[in-house]
Design an enzyme around this catalytic site. Structure first.
Site, mmCIF file in Angstrom:
data_model
loop_
_atom_site.group_PDB
_atom_site.id
_atom_site.type_symbol
_atom_site.label_atom_id
_atom_site.label_comp_id
_atom_site.label_asym_id
_atom_site.label_seq_id
_atom_site.Cartn_x
_atom_site.Cartn_y
_atom_site.Cartn_z
ATOM 1 N NE ARG A 164 -4.110 -1.832 0.258
ATOM 2 C CZ ARG A 164 -4.219 -3.145 0.010
ATOM 3 N NH1 ARG A 164 -3.201 -3.816 -0.489
ATOM 4 N NH2 ARG A 164 -5.357 -3.774 0.224
ATOM 5 C CB SER A 236 -8.800 -2.155 4.155
ATOM 6 O OG SER A 236 -8.982 -3.432 3.610
ATOM 7 C CD GLU A 333 -5.978 0.811 2.267
ATOM 8 O OE1 GLU A 333 -5.594 0.315 1.230
ATOM 9 O OE2 GLU A 333 -7.157 1.101 2.465
HETATM 10 N N1 EPU Z 1 -10.404 -11.699 9.819
HETATM 11 C C1 EPU Z 1 -11.183 -11.923 10.939
HETATM 12 N N2 EPU Z 1 -12.229 -11.093 11.163
HETATM 13 C C2 EPU Z 1 -12.549 -10.066 10.338
HETATM 14 C C3 EPU Z 1 -11.744 -9.828 9.196
HETATM 15 C C4 EPU Z 1 -10.673 -10.661 8.971
HETATM 16 O O1 EPU Z 1 -10.923 -12.831 11.724
HETATM 17 O O2 EPU Z 1 -13.519 -9.363 10.602
HETATM 18 C C5 EPU Z 1 -9.283 -12.636 9.533
HETATM 19 C C6 EPU Z 1 -9.634 -13.515 8.320
HETATM 20 O O3 EPU Z 1 -10.318 -14.672 8.710
HETATM 21 C C7 EPU Z 1 -8.271 -13.821 7.756
HETATM 22 C C8 EPU Z 1 -7.465 -12.560 8.068
HETATM 23 O O4 EPU Z 1 -8.156 -11.891 9.133
HETATM 24 O O5 EPU Z 1 -7.666 -14.879 8.458
HETATM 25 C C9 EPU Z 1 -7.343 -11.644 6.861
HETATM 26 O O6 EPU Z 1 -8.645 -11.302 6.366
HETATM 27 P P1 EPU Z 1 -8.965 -11.125 4.806
HETATM 28 O O7 EPU Z 1 -8.459 -12.278 4.033
HETATM 29 O O8 EPU Z 1 -10.389 -10.753 4.666
HETATM 30 O O9 EPU Z 1 -8.037 -9.918 4.366
HETATM 31 P P2 EPU Z 1 -7.557 -8.583 5.095
HETATM 32 O O10 EPU Z 1 -6.122 -8.754 5.493
HETATM 33 O O11 EPU Z 1 -8.503 -8.201 6.166
HETATM 34 C C10 EPU Z 1 -6.580 -7.516 2.919
HETATM 35 C C11 EPU Z 1 -6.710 -6.237 2.162
HETATM 36 C C12 EPU Z 1 -8.021 -6.206 1.386
HETATM 37 C C13 EPU Z 1 -8.026 -7.379 0.433
HETATM 38 C C14 EPU Z 1 -7.873 -8.679 1.244
HETATM 39 C C15 EPU Z 1 -7.721 -9.894 0.372
HETATM 40 C C16 EPU Z 1 -5.466 -4.590 3.439
HETATM 41 C C17 EPU Z 1 -5.514 -3.367 4.285
HETATM 42 N N3 EPU Z 1 -6.624 -5.096 3.060
HETATM 43 O O12 EPU Z 1 -7.628 -7.544 3.893
HETATM 44 O O13 EPU Z 1 -8.039 -5.010 0.623
HETATM 45 O O14 EPU Z 1 -9.217 -7.439 -0.330
HETATM 46 O O15 EPU Z 1 -6.653 -8.603 2.037
HETATM 47 O O16 EPU Z 1 -6.470 -9.899 -0.205
HETATM 48 O O17 EPU Z 1 -4.372 -5.050 3.112
HETATM 49 C C18 EPU Z 1 -8.726 -2.732 0.650
HETATM 50 O O18 EPU Z 1 -7.520 -2.449 0.624
HETATM 51 O O19 EPU Z 1 -9.619 -1.848 0.662
HETATM 52 C C19 EPU Z 1 -9.102 -4.134 0.697
HETATM 53 C C20 EPU Z 1 -10.370 -4.518 0.808
#
Ligand code: EPU
Length: 337
Positions: A164, A236, A333
């Protein structure tokens, strides 16, 4: 070139916050940019580029000029059996480019399906999802250099892409207007299926074709992330924090289910901010008219008529709770203006 004075930005930001900008300009070419930035009111009162406003929270009226790129051309500049070099105008919708690539059998951005926003915004925060990021395919970024009054081409290495991150958030901030991006897409199959349940979904759809990967990612996103046209949000709200390995180990010792990810930096581990926020009990809760999405705690939503202050109060409260429980700071972010 279209220029409008005193414009309501509610339709131009995905949080749906109603603030005014002194001026709004749509720029299609370098010539337009030259003309716009020759105006003293634009250089003196400040300006900011806005794509679809999907990663921004306006906290008050904007006294300067909002600049949107209106160039929506996709041009194949070079193509051989290995791949294609494609120049894409900054005003093209990101997901339209992904669809274009999938239908032309070009690999590289399929995991980034359905990310809202424009191509002009993609290099700024190096958009990323499901094990891929824009920087994987960006070869060059064409900008208007508002300090020197000329068009420039920055090579990918000069953009210093990170998680990012890019130079457009730092040394080029307030100086570069992204006009177009030159991508290099491949023709050899290169499926990236290792993130979350992407592989299982792709296999259920019949195998790792470009179309199936796009469909799987679209399904996963639709299930977890709110549509900003229905519920105001900016994706996010926080970045996933990158911490020292010892911090991640301390958290893992107490919460063995805490997700952790390796980083390119020795001794550093990435944590999932959504998981940290969720564990603090915030998922689905509200504070005033701002809330936390009920299926992904990393996304803050406007439950209807929320002011920027309400969103910021919610974000600060969450940040404080995460720091108190885990000893980890999470940073926005979203661009807070
Ligand atoms: N998780 C939870 N509870 C929640 C959300 C997440 O336990 O409410 C856990 C999930 O189960 C998983 C881990 O946290 O084990 C990561 O969650 P997820 O795969 O949904 O991805 P994220 O790290 O929360 C990032 C990006 C997203 C992108 C997803 C998929 C950032 C800041 N965000 O989210 O990007 O779609 O990975 O690659 O890096 C964005 O930037 O706007 C965005 C949506």
């Amino acid at each position: 070139m279209k220029i409008v004075e005193n414009i309501d930005l509610a339709p131009y930001n995905s949080f749906g916050v109603s603030v005014k900008a002194a001026r709004y300009a749509e720029v299609t070419s370098a010539e337009d940019a030259a003309e716009l930035f020759a105006r003293p009111e634009v250089t003196e009162q400040g300006w900011m580029a806005l794509g679809d406003g999907c990663n921004v929270l306006f906290t008050g009226d904007y006294p300067g000029t909002i600049v949107r790129i209106a160039n929506r051309e996709i041009t194949v500049e070079n193509e051989d059996s290995e791949g294609a070099v494609v120049r894409v105008g900054g005003g093209v919708e990101w997901d339209d480019l992904v669809e274009w690539c999938v239908s032309h059998e070009l690999w590289g951005v399929e995991n980034l399906s359905l990310i809202p926003g424009t191509v002009g915004a993609c290099p700024v925060q190096n958009i990323g999802a499901y094990g891929a990021e824009a920087a994987d395919t960006i070869r060059e970024v064409e900008i208007w250099d508002t300090a020197e009054g000329c068009r420039r081409v920055l090579k990918a290495a000069e953009c210093k892409f990170g998680y990012r991150e890019s130079v457009f958030k730092h040394e080029w901030k307030g100086r570069a207007l992204v006009l177009a991006v030159r991508f290099e897409f491949g023709k050899t199959a290169n499926p990236r299926l290792d993130y979350g349940d992407v592989r299982a979904r792709v296999e259920a759809l019949g195998g790792a074709t470009l179309r199936n990967i796009r469909t799987a990612v679209v399904e996963i996103r639709r299930a977890k992330l709110p549509d900003h046209k229905v519920v105001g949000n900016a994706g996010s709200f926080f970045k996933n924090p990158v911490v020292e390995d010892s911090v991640a180990e301390r958290i893992k010792a107490e919460w063995p289910d805490a997700p952790t990810y390796p980083t390119p930096h020795e001794g550093m581990t990435k944590l999932a901010a959504g998981w940290l926020i969720d564990k603090c009990g915030w998922k689905g809760r509200s504070l005033g008219r701002a809330g936390v999405h009920d299926r992904q705690a990393l996304v803050l939503v406007n439950r209807g008529g929320a002011t920027a202050e309400e969103v910021i109060t919610l974000a600060q409260t969450i940040r404080r709770d995460v720091a108190a429980k885990f000893g980890v700071e999470i940073d926005p972010e979203v661009n807070i203006i």
